[in-house]
Write a protein that holds these residues in place. Sequence first.
Motif, PDB file in Angstrom:
ATOM      1  N   ALA A 507      48.098  45.117  48.248  1.00  0.00           N
ATOM      2  CA  ALA A 507      48.971  44.564  49.288  1.00  0.00           C
ATOM      3  C   ALA A 507      48.145  43.997  50.434  1.00  0.00           C
ATOM      4  CB  ALA A 507      49.933  45.637  49.792  1.00  0.00           C
ATOM      5  N   LEU A 508      47.079  44.690  50.821  1.00  0.00           N
ATOM      6  CA  LEU A 508      46.204  44.196  51.877  1.00  0.00           C
ATOM      7  C   LEU A 508      45.524  42.886  51.460  1.00  0.00           C
ATOM      8  CD1 LEU A 508      44.531  47.509  53.119  1.00  0.00           C
ATOM      9  CD2 LEU A 508      46.290  46.156  54.277  1.00  0.00           C
ATOM     10  N   VAL A 509      45.188  42.787  50.194  1.00  0.00           N
ATOM     11  CA  VAL A 509      44.577  41.558  49.684  1.00  0.00           C
ATOM     12  C   VAL A 509      45.552  40.386  49.807  1.00  0.00           C
ATOM     13  CG1 VAL A 509      43.739  40.410  47.594  1.00  0.00           C
ATOM     14  CG2 VAL A 509      42.929  42.702  48.172  1.00  0.00           C
ATOM     15  N   THR A 510      46.834  40.623  49.529  1.00  0.00           N
ATOM     16  CA  THR A 510      47.819  39.542  49.664  1.00  0.00           C
ATOM     17  C   THR A 510      47.977  39.122  51.119  1.00  0.00           C
ATOM     18  OG1 THR A 510      49.685  41.091  49.814  1.00  0.00           O
ATOM     19  CG2 THR A 510      49.081  40.316  47.623  1.00  0.00           C
ATOM     20  N   VAL A 511      47.888  40.077  52.041  1.00  0.00           N
ATOM     21  CA  VAL A 511      47.955  39.735  53.474  1.00  0.00           C
ATOM     22  C   VAL A 511      46.763  38.860  53.850  1.00  0.00           C
ATOM     23  CG1 VAL A 511      47.859  40.662  55.821  1.00  0.00           C
ATOM     24  CG2 VAL A 511      49.268  41.794  54.094  1.00  0.00           C
ATOM     25  N   TYR A 512      45.578  39.246  53.377  1.00  0.00           N
ATOM     26  CA  TYR A 512      44.381  38.437  53.637  1.00  0.00           C
ATOM     27  C   TYR A 512      44.528  37.051  53.028  1.00  0.00           C
ATOM     28  CZ  TYR A 512      39.483  36.976  53.541  1.00  0.00           C
ATOM     29  OH  TYR A 512      38.321  36.273  53.691  1.00  0.00           O
ATOM     30  N   ALA A 513      45.098  36.970  51.835  1.00  0.00           N
ATOM     31  CA  ALA A 513      45.311  35.668  51.197  1.00  0.00           C
ATOM     32  C   ALA A 513      46.280  34.812  52.016  1.00  0.00           C
ATOM     33  CB  ALA A 513      45.835  35.860  49.779  1.00  0.00           C
ATOM     34  N   MET A 514      47.339  35.433  52.547  1.00  0.00           N
ATOM     35  CA  MET A 514      48.273  34.685  53.393  1.00  0.00           C
ATOM     36  C   MET A 514      47.545  34.076  54.588  1.00  0.00           C
ATOM     37  SD  MET A 514      51.981  36.555  53.735  1.00  0.00           S
ATOM     38  CE  MET A 514      51.403  38.238  53.757  1.00  0.00           C
TER      39      MET A 514
END
Length: 535
Positions: A507-514
Amino acid sequence: MSVASDGSPAPAAQGTSSRSFRESLLAVLGLAFVTMLVALDQTVVGTALPTIVAELNGFELYAWTATAYLLTSVVTVPVFGRLGDYYGRKPFVVASIVVFSVASLLCGAANSMTFLVWSRALQGIGGGMLVGTAFACIPDLFPDARQRLRWQVLISTAFGIANAVGPSLGGILTEGWGWRSVFYVNLPVTALSLFFVGRYLPHVRHRTVEPGTLARLDWLGAALIALTLGSLQMAVEIIPQHGFSLYTGGLLVLTVVCGTVLFFWERRHPQPMLPLEMWRHPCLAELFNLSLLGGFALFAMLFYAPLLFQGGFGWSPREAGLVITPLVVCITVGSIVNGRLVSRMKTPNRMLPIGFGLLFVACIGLAVATTDLPRVVLMVGMLCGGVGLGFILPNLTVFAQQTAPREQLGIATALLQSLRMVGGMIGAALVGTTIQAVYHAGVRRSLGENTQHWYGRLADPQLLVNAVDRQRFVTDATAHGDNGALLVEAARHSLVGAIHIGIAIAALVTVYAMWRTRRVPPVSLHRKLEPTMSE
């Protein structure tokens, strides 16, 4: 300037964009069958693996049936993507279908696990050739990005159908006709693929290839790519099961050394297999990063959501599959919606943060899921994840094809696919290692002083998935005066907490991707690729 297959200049008036609707439909249909072939094989075989291992008596090679395929495919994707730029993609698509067919026959005829693993490795070569070249055929057929988006829906639909029916089809075939049929089912699809691709896909080449070019190609670069990605793949496969060791450390060192040598070698080679200038391009570099991050989150979910539902919640495979199905099926839904929206947007980049936002919702849903949470809520979360991927995957491909130079379309498209797999490998390894460490610590804490001797049996979470092994453990523990059912429930609780932490990382990776989507320069879908001439 684009050239025809014979090396002569291609008149703009005879571009592939002037092909009739029927010719375009039949060509794309061939590519759709190719996409279905790869997706179907990956999903059908997984269902049959327990039966295969039981018959061939090779549990120690269980993981290698998947690893061998991934290892060879992740290596061949960028290599054949680059070769397609030089020699045109059609010959490699046709060759890959033939290789895949032969490998499927060998897999179905396997009489030992060793033979099956080697056959799966050959199948991975065919799969890597397919992925490295087939997706790059779309801009050859449709220079206009908006038209390309509409046609890609057909390929996304084929991919979604294969993923949706694959697990159930694998079970039906295994129970009705034996596990060998899950490999033979590829043959009708390969026959259809070969017919449509061979007859209707044009052979497009974008540069003149002089005599002797094949010998001057960057074969050392290809070998270094194979060593770098191969050693990385082997390391991330082994680490979650066995942790860090001298062997895995050596593989990681080999990855770094080969990657470093590859970097300096490609900088000086006149015809590099991996053009490094693409990483200096502000748009392509960010798209590659997003593909890596997207693969991290996607593979972490696909690998550990089933373990959460079956091992942590005690659901049956059918119940777990029902909840996970929207994630896979709705990729097609998201692609269809995306195609309708992006073609009307002045700033198509906006779809990327929306897609990663929806993927974040799916990750958070898994990271907080408990047995008390209604299943419909979990299914809605999976639906959001699937739609989000439908917003991400096709746009990354189209944006890269709009940005990359014409002569680098193949390698740019192939790198997107390859980096997604690399991100998936890293995600599965990192999340898996985290889950393993947290789970083991939780099991040790849950066992009292008088029950620590059961740690060895409970340390493998597969005990929580396999009903036979679980019942045997409960029986053995009860015979020794311990409450086996209570120990199992404590282990389930530890596993759920461990997977929550692992998925939270995704989930943190998706936030970073956003956040990184803000760094993608505006992409215009109005740019029309230079028309080409085909045979």
